[in-house]
Enzyme design. Structure first.
Site, PDB file in Angstrom:
ATOM      1  N   HIS A   1     -13.736  66.421  83.277  1.00  0.00           N
ATOM      2  CA  HIS A   1     -15.155  66.780  83.086  1.00  0.00           C
ATOM      3  C   HIS A   1     -15.938  65.997  84.120  1.00  0.00           C
ATOM      4  O   HIS A   1     -15.877  64.601  83.527  1.00  0.00           O
ATOM      5  CB  HIS A   1     -15.514  66.907  81.750  1.00  0.00           C
TER       6      HIS A   1
ATOM      7  N   HIS B   1      -6.319  75.430  89.638  1.00  0.00           N
ATOM      8  CA  HIS B   1      -5.759  74.223  89.442  1.00  0.00           C
ATOM      9  C   HIS B   1      -4.691  74.463  88.374  1.00  0.00           C
ATOM     10  O   HIS B   1      -4.445  73.539  87.395  1.00  0.00           O
ATOM     11  CB  HIS B   1      -6.625  73.073  89.482  1.00  0.00           C
TER      12      HIS B   1
ATOM     13  N   ASN C   1     -10.583  65.939  95.061  1.00  0.00           N
ATOM     14  CA  ASN C   1      -9.561  67.006  95.784  1.00  0.00           C
ATOM     15  C   ASN C   1      -9.215  66.157  97.015  1.00  0.00           C
ATOM     16  O   ASN C   1      -9.676  65.077  97.248  1.00  0.00           O
ATOM     17  CB  ASN C   1     -10.508  68.050  96.457  1.00  0.00           C
TER      18      ASN C   1
END
Ligand code: HDE
Length: 759
Positions: free
Chosen positions: A401, A137, A209
């Site tokens: 995270h 990414h 995603n």
């Protein structure tokens, strides 16, 4: 002022220069506010500025992280307080400098002196400007926004930011997975959709995603799939794509990857825009309400503009013409006020000990739960309304995270999720240079932080107290654990069944084909055709026949028609399935064709020439703006045509930038046109059309885009041979034509232009 527009083809350079000079004064101040994309918040002067003044403000649509202290307190300082201050050039310590263009030398021809602290500071800092790019990414673009909760999730979670009407600041970073930081936006790949909610109960990161499944079921295999998909280690090619042997070697051997692979080969792999992507949390999460009751959920982002993709040819052309296409599209849309919007939704499942729903294992990240079985229930709205002021500080330094969870949202035992809980902090230690990355402005929580974590590289906080340990009496016992009624994050005490320690998966994870078939059967014919072409292209780029044959075997296990079509393209025999074909009902919700959506922020190319109906063009331009879209005028030269500012010339414009093309003029060849074939053959052609305009029409037609023309533009359609075909409209006025193409735009493309060959 009347602008002379003469295109004397014998002296193209002079003609263009005359036009530009005559128009220069008029253009200043006209171009900048018209369409988004101008750099800087004020137009520059031609002469170098010499009067010191404070830094210019950011552009109107730009924002920066709210100014918080490293421990989460509001400072009240404007967000510009983190930017450069004052009118004069200084050292990093604030001492004003007289000269930054000459190093301190022993005489004008002498060596540089070690004494030159300014030289050393400037060069040393420059030498260290780069940080490691993300291991995956790496290529991304972020924006600020606001999340407003509907309150519909209150029954299932105690998370405060999901209470009715609550507004929470967010930062979203979209990304591709495989490419390096400088790679193209429009490559075929999965897209990241990571959202940081700055809630007042602690930051929540939803690291999602644009595809609901993943290549692997266990995080321990992440290095394997990424090493296979990244460029080959010997030559470091190809960049940012899966059309190569190591990727197909891995996914054909490792058949649990087949589901995600088909999503990548579908139109989802080449989104039209970040604004037209769905987002999926992939894993199942656990929500807990105030009474301690739990449910299992999957998170979904639904774009207001519908799910819409590029065609493969558009994606390839854009890779060269505008590698920043998605980034530009996002920022231009926000600047134009067409704020991208999504609804956050959840699929809710009972939290049973089996952790399955309708026979689907909720811990298997290669499986979806079709929306027809568990509808997505909207719980809030996300609006992106500010672009970053500084790309590095915000988009590059933002650190997501999965463990950033507020009370009310917890994790499950999905083995992929469990591994991610380790990986995201670990990777920031290297990428952001130490353990204090949560103190970087974009990562600062909007909740009070009292963590007893101390010191380390780049410590921004100035902690008081002498006892950063528990228990203590020296700081009066501070800080205290929060009690049950004080909104603590409590790990849900889920029972873990007694079991031997093993390196193994549940048996239910072994079904690698049924849901791939479900996805395939859910596609419309045109989407199926795109999938076939994508596999054929990607496998066709592999060198080794063994890999192609192996992948064909997986395709045979998914669907015989799919396999046969691709085998034909590869010139190989289609194998027989080795597993029974799953009998699965399609999920119509997976198809992106067949509905209509708003067209805010879409790009309308309007080809004009000086003889065009410029009043009509002006009206259409205003109508396009009024409809929340952006008109781009494409003319033989830059500057102005009549009173209208030109954004693209025949030389700089290309069809892939537009969602729809309008032709207002006959577009005779401009002086800088490479002559059309007719002209080189010596045949004089009074009706000749600039070949680049013809190319635009041809491409728009091939890419199933709506095309409209009036006046002289109609002859262009005729020359291109597309007049009267589906999605090509003509009319007496620009207004009439624009109304007609607007209706076509709602369906994204003129799908009937290409009857698909597969059912
Ligand atoms: Fe990531 N992933 N990932 N991933 N991921 C990273 O974290 C990782 C996975 C996703 O814009 C890294 O800060 C492992 C699934 C996004 O900054 C790293 C596994 C999903 C982003 C990492 C996965 C994602 C990342 C690299 C397998 C969708 C970009 C830099 C268990 C639900 C975030 C970083 C941004 C980034 C690890 C699988 C989404 C290395 C080990 C599944 C959107 O930590």
């Amino acid at each position: 002022m009347e602008v002379p527009v003469q295109m004397d083809s014998s002296k193209p350079a002079k003609a263009v220069k005359d036009v530009v000079e005559a128009a220069a004064e008029k253009v200043a101040g006209v171009l900048t506010p018209d369409v988004p994309g101008a750099p800087g918040s004020a137009p520059p002067t031609v002469e170098e500025p010499t009067t010191p003044h404070d830094p210019l403000p950011p552009k109107a649509e730009q924002g920066a992280p709210e100014t918080r202290t490293p421990t989460g307190a509001k400072t009240g300082a404007p967000t510009t307080a983190n930017g450069q201050q004052g009118a004069f050039l200084t050292t990093s310590q604030g001492a004003r400098l007289r000269d930054t263009d000459h190093s301190l030398k022993a005489g004008p021809r002498g060596p540089i002196l070690l004494q030159d602290h300014h030289f050393r500071e400037k060069i040393t800092h420059f030498d260290h400007e780069r940080i490691p790019e993300r291991v995956v990414h790496a290529r991304g673009a972020g924006a600020h926004g606001l999340f407003t909760a509907y309150g519909t999730a209150e029954k299932v979670t105690k998370a405060g930011f999901l209470k009715k009407g609550r507004e929470t600041e967010v930062f979203v970073r979209f990304s591709t997975v495989l490419g390096s930081r400088g790679s193209a936006d429009t490559v075929r790949d999965t897209r990241g959709f990571a959202t940081k909610f700055y809630t007042d109960e602690g930051t929540f990161d939803l690291v999602a995603n644009n595809m609901p499944v993943f290549f692997i079921q266990d995080a321990i295999k992440f290095p394997d799939i990424i090493h296979a998909a990244k460029p080959h280690p010997d030559r470091e090619i190809p960049q940012a794509q899966s059309a190569h042997d190591t990727f197909w070697d891995f996914v054909s051997l490792h058949t649990e990857a087949q589901h995600h692979t088909m999503w990548n080969m579908s139109d989802r792999g080449i989104p039209r825009s970040y604004r037209t992507m769905e987002g999926f949390g992939v894993h199942t999460f656990r929500l807990v309400n105030a009474a301690g009751e739990t449910v299992l959920v999957k998170f979904h982002w639904k774009p207001k503009l519908g799910v819409h993709s590029l065609t493969w040819e558009e994606a390839q052309l854009l890779g060269g013409i505008d590698p920043d296409f998605h980034r530009r599209d996002l920022y231009d849309a926000i600047e134009a006020g067409a704020y991208p919007e999504w609804e956050l939704g959840i699929q809710v499942f009972p939290d049973t000990p089996e952790e399955t729903f309708a026979g689907i294992d909720l811990l298997d990240p290669t499986k979806i739960v079709p929306e027809e079985l568990a509808p997505v229930q909207p719980i809030g709205r996300l609006t992106l309304n500010r672009t970053p002021t500084n790309f590095f500080a915000e988009t590059e330094q933002v650190a997501f995270h999965l463990g950033h969870l507020p009370p009310g949202i917890d994790v499950t035992n999905d083995p992929l999720l469990q591994g991610r809980l380790f990986s995201y902090v670990d990777t920031q230690l290297t990428r952001l240079g130490g353990p204090n990355f949560s103190q970087i402005p974009i990562n600062r929580p909007h909740a009070p932080v009292n963590d007893m974590l101390r010191d380390g590289f780049h410590q921004h906080a100035v902690h008081a107290g002498v006892a950063p340990y528990r228990p203590n009496s020296l700081d009066g016992g501070n800080p205290f654990p929060a009690g049950d009624d004080e909104n603590a994050f409590v790990d849900v005490p889920v029972t873990v069944a007694e079991a031997p320690k093993v390196r193994a998966n549940p048996v239910s994870f072994d079904d690698h084909y049924s849901q791939v078939r479900l996805f395939w059967l859910s596609m419309s014919p045109v989407e199926k055709e795109h999938i076939i072409r994508a596999y054929t292209f990607e496998l066709g780029k592999c060198y080794h026949q063994a890999i192609k044959e192996r992948q064909l075997q997986s395709l045979a296990n998914i669907d015989p028609v799919l396999c046969a079509e691709i085998a034909t393209g590869l010139g190989l025999p289609a194998p027989q399935p080795t597993v029974p074909l799953a009998d699965v009902p399609p999920s119509p919700a997976l198809s992106q064709v067949g509905r209509e959506w708003p067209s805010d922020g879409r790009m309308v190319g309007i080809v004009v020439d000086p003889d065009a109906d410029l009043d009509g063009v002006g009206q259409v331009r205003r109508a396009v703006f009024a409809a929340g879209m952006v008109p781009l005028l494409i003319a033989p030269h830059g500057g102005l045509v009549g009173d209208l500012p030109v954004q693209r010339t025949f030389a700089t414009g290309r069809s892939v930038e537009f969602d729809v093309l309008l032709l207002a003029g006959a577009s005779a060849p401009a002086p800088d046109a490479i002559p059309a074939r007719e002209a080189t053959a010596g045949a004089a052609d009074s009706a000749a059309v600039d070949p680049r305009v013809l190319l635009m029409v041809e491409e728009c037609w091939r890419h199933a885009k709506a095309i409209g023309a009036w006046g002289g533009g109609v002859t262009v359609l005729e020359r291109a041979g597309v007049a009267g075909t589906p999605g090509v409209v003509t009319g007496d006025s620009g207004a009439e034509v624009f109304t007609a193409v607007q209706r076509l735009l709602a369906a994204h493309r003129v799908w009937e232009r290409f009857p698909a060959s597969v059912a």
